[in-house]
Enzyme design. Structure first.
Site, PDB file in Angstrom:
ATOM      1  N   PRO A  10       0.854  -1.186   0.000  1.00 30.25           N
ATOM      2  CA  PRO A  10       0.000   0.000   0.000  1.00 30.25           C
ATOM      3  C   PRO A  10       0.893   1.240   0.000  1.00 30.25           C
ATOM      4  CG  PRO A  10      -0.008  -1.058   2.176  1.00 30.25           C
ATOM      5  CD  PRO A  10       0.974  -1.802   1.331  1.00 30.25           C
ATOM      6  N   THR A  11       0.455   2.284  -0.678  1.00 26.39           N
ATOM      7  CA  THR A  11       1.296   3.485  -0.678  1.00 26.39           C
ATOM      8  C   THR A  11       0.435   4.736  -0.803  1.00 26.39           C
ATOM      9  OG1 THR A  11       3.286   4.482  -1.647  1.00 26.39           O
ATOM     10  CG2 THR A  11       1.670   3.569  -3.193  1.00 26.39           C
ATOM     11  N   TYR A  12       1.008   5.896  -0.475  1.00 31.25           N
ATOM     12  CA  TYR A  12       0.313   7.181  -0.659  1.00 31.25           C
ATOM     13  C   TYR A  12       1.350   8.284  -0.866  1.00 31.25           C
ATOM     14  CZ  TYR A  12       1.286   8.187   4.329  1.00 31.25           C
ATOM     15  OH  TYR A  12       1.891   8.400   5.542  1.00 31.25           O
ATOM     16  N   ARG A  80      -4.538  -3.283   1.222  1.00 31.83           N
ATOM     17  CA  ARG A  80      -4.067  -4.680   1.211  1.00 31.83           C
ATOM     18  C   ARG A  80      -5.222  -5.607   0.842  1.00 31.83           C
ATOM     19  NH1 ARG A  80      -1.844  -3.236   6.446  1.00 31.83           N
ATOM     20  NH2 ARG A  80       0.191  -2.300   6.073  1.00 31.83           N
ATOM     21  N   ASP A 100       5.300  -3.185   3.265  1.00 27.71           N
ATOM     22  CA  ASP A 100       5.029  -1.751   3.326  1.00 27.71           C
ATOM     23  C   ASP A 100       6.167  -0.989   2.666  1.00 27.71           C
ATOM     24  OD1 ASP A 100       2.745  -2.319   4.651  1.00 27.71           O
ATOM     25  OD2 ASP A 100       3.426  -1.676   6.636  1.00 27.71           O
ATOM     26  N   ASP A 101       5.831   0.188   2.129  1.00 25.18           N
ATOM     27  CA  ASP A 101       6.860   0.899   1.352  1.00 25.18           C
ATOM     28  C   ASP A 101       8.002   1.449   2.203  1.00 25.18           C
ATOM     29  OD1 ASP A 101       5.470   3.006   2.493  1.00 25.18           O
ATOM     30  OD2 ASP A 101       4.900   3.964   0.593  1.00 25.18           O
ATOM     31  N   ASP A 102       7.740   1.715   3.488  1.00 22.80           N
ATOM     32  CA  ASP A 102       8.760   2.391   4.299  1.00 22.80           C
ATOM     33  C   ASP A 102       9.664   1.438   5.076  1.00 22.80           C
ATOM     34  OD1 ASP A 102       6.461   1.682   5.738  1.00 22.80           O
ATOM     35  OD2 ASP A 102       6.896   3.131   7.313  1.00 22.80           O
ATOM     36  N   GLU A 201      -3.392  -8.622  12.083  1.00 17.80           N
ATOM     37  CA  GLU A 201      -2.587  -9.720  11.557  1.00 17.80           C
ATOM     38  C   GLU A 201      -3.044 -11.051  12.122  1.00 17.80           C
ATOM     39  OE1 GLU A 201      -1.313  -7.032  12.960  1.00 17.80           O
ATOM     40  OE2 GLU A 201       0.233  -6.128  11.685  1.00 17.80           O
ATOM     41  N   HIS A 229      11.123  -2.974  10.569  1.00 13.58           N
ATOM     42  CA  HIS A 229       9.924  -2.138  10.501  1.00 13.58           C
ATOM     43  C   HIS A 229      10.154  -0.957  11.434  1.00 13.58           C
ATOM     44  CE1 HIS A 229       5.222  -2.111  10.598  1.00 13.58           C
ATOM     45  NE2 HIS A 229       5.729  -0.937  10.402  1.00 13.58           N
TER      46      HIS A 229
HETATM   47  N1  UDP Z   1      -0.253   3.816   3.989  1.00 18.23           N
HETATM   48  C1  UDP Z   1      -1.137   4.279   3.033  1.00 18.23           C
HETATM   49  N2  UDP Z   1      -2.000   5.288   3.376  1.00 18.23           N
HETATM   50  C2  UDP Z   1      -2.008   5.849   4.609  1.00 18.23           C
HETATM   51  C3  UDP Z   1      -1.106   5.380   5.580  1.00 18.23           C
HETATM   52  C4  UDP Z   1      -0.252   4.350   5.240  1.00 18.23           C
HETATM   53  O1  UDP Z   1      -1.140   3.812   1.904  1.00 18.23           O
HETATM   54  O2  UDP Z   1      -2.807   6.759   4.864  1.00 18.23           O
HETATM   55  C5  UDP Z   1       0.686   2.747   3.631  1.00 18.23           C
HETATM   56  C6  UDP Z   1       2.150   3.156   3.772  1.00 18.23           C
HETATM   57  O3  UDP Z   1       2.621   3.705   2.556  1.00 18.23           O
HETATM   58  C7  UDP Z   1       2.820   1.845   4.112  1.00 18.23           C
HETATM   59  C8  UDP Z   1       1.732   1.107   4.894  1.00 18.23           C
HETATM   60  O4  UDP Z   1       0.499   1.684   4.521  1.00 18.23           O
HETATM   61  O5  UDP Z   1       3.152   1.118   2.956  1.00 18.23           O
HETATM   62  C9  UDP Z   1       1.918   1.169   6.396  1.00 18.23           C
HETATM   63  O6  UDP Z   1       1.851   2.500   6.800  1.00 18.23           O
HETATM   64  P1  UDP Z   1       2.762   3.130   7.947  1.00 18.23           P
HETATM   65  O7  UDP Z   1       4.158   2.848   7.613  1.00 18.23           O
HETATM   66  O8  UDP Z   1       2.364   4.542   8.147  1.00 18.23           O
HETATM   67  O9  UDP Z   1       2.308   2.268   9.182  1.00 18.23           O
HETATM   68  P2  UDP Z   1       3.249   1.722  10.304  1.00 18.23           P
HETATM   69  O10 UDP Z   1       4.613   1.511   9.689  1.00 18.23           O
HETATM   70  O11 UDP Z   1       3.275   2.757  11.341  1.00 18.23           O
HETATM   71  O12 UDP Z   1       2.595   0.447  10.703  1.00 18.23           O
END
Ligand code: UDP
Length: 252
Positions: A10-12, A80, A100-102, A201, A229
């Site tokens: 998922p990404t934004y 997802r 996740d992208d980050d 999960e 993560h």
């Molecule tokens: N994400 C998204 N929209 C949102 C918030 C998050 O698409 O409004 C995506 C984000 O790019 C990442 C994943 O969801 O791929 C998890 O988000 P985040 O990293 O903010 O969550 P955390 O790491 O805190 O669980």
């Protein structure tokens, strides 16, 4: 033939999106094919994301989730699920992994995914969201047998499986073939997101496997970390004074 890997992200759009997606894309590009990267956005396919994906040289599908998001806490959950629908609808046969992208991923992780038969899980290193503390989430193993869990924070004993969203992967055919896998329930898999944060999960996984005996822990003894993560987005990043970062920063 090598197993297909189906990587769901998922990404934004935000300042570091280009950096994050490029970094992940460059790792995926080093993974031997076949690999399919399913990238999902909310509401519409942005030109920013499309542009980044075009440049990555990875086989991808750019999907859009149109479900109304009810809470900012949803963080990619519905996206997802859109990918899961797509995989089930098109009977995409492979190992499904939520990346996740980050987050930060080693190549070894993607190699390991191909060894999974039913359901694989491994420990993920993370920064605890509330405190600046590094913790592990995921299985404790004896060889590939899962014998316990690293638990932490608020949901300590209440969760059945202590697995991070990027700490497991599974054979996609479990989604549409309950008999073959003797799934705990033959009703359709209820997707992520209908339960409170921290339980998404485990609620999902409880539908894929009956217990630890149907899990494959990796690498042997779950003794190495293959991804991190760091919740970078969740921490307020202190940008240098004068920087205004609302849009994607481009990556060459
Ligand atoms: N994400 C998204 N929209 C949102 C918030 C998050 O698409 O409004 C995506 C984000 O790019 C990442 C994943 O969801 O791929 C998890 O988000 P985040 O990293 O903010 O969550 P955390 O790491 O805190 O669980």
């Amino acid at each position: 033939p090598r197993k297909e890997l189906i990587v769901v992200t998922p990404t934004y759009n935000r300042a570091l999106q280009s950096y994050f997606l490029n970094r992940l894309g460059q790792v995926l590009r080093l993974v031997p094919p076949p690999i399919l990267w399913i990238v999902v956005e909310m509401n519409s396919a942005s030109t920013e994301t499309a542009e980044i994906l075009r440049k990555t040289d990875v086989m991808y599908r750019h999907l859009v989730c149109t479900k109304n998001s009810t809470s900012v806490k949803d963080r990619g959950v519905h996206q997802r699920n859109t990918a899961l629908d797509h995989i089930e609808h098109h009977r995409l046969d492979g190992i499904v992994y939520f990346a996740d992208d980050d987050n930060i991923y080693s190549l070894k992780l993607f190699e390991t995914l191909r060894d999974i038969s039913r359901f694989g899980t491994w420990p993920v290193a993370m920064l605890a969201q509330s405190k600046n503390k590094a913790i592990l989430e995921g299985p404790v193993c004896n060889s590939s047998q899962v014998i316990g869990w690293h638990t932490n924070e608020k949901s300590k004993r209440l969760r059945r499986f202590h697995v991070d969203v990027s700490g497991f992967a599974f054979n996609s055919t479990i989604l549409w073939d309950p008999k073959r896998w003797r799934r705990p329930t033959s009703s359709p898999i209820r997707q992520l997101g209908t339960v409170k944060e921290g339980f998404q999960e485990t609620t999902f996984i409880e539908q894929l496997v009956e217990d630890e005996s149907q899990m494959e822990g990796s690498p042997p003894d779950c003794s190495k970390i293959m991804n991190w993560h760091l919740h970078l987005d969740a921490h307020n990043i202190a940008y240098p004074k004068g920087w205004l970062l609302q849009k994607n920063l481009d990556v060459v």
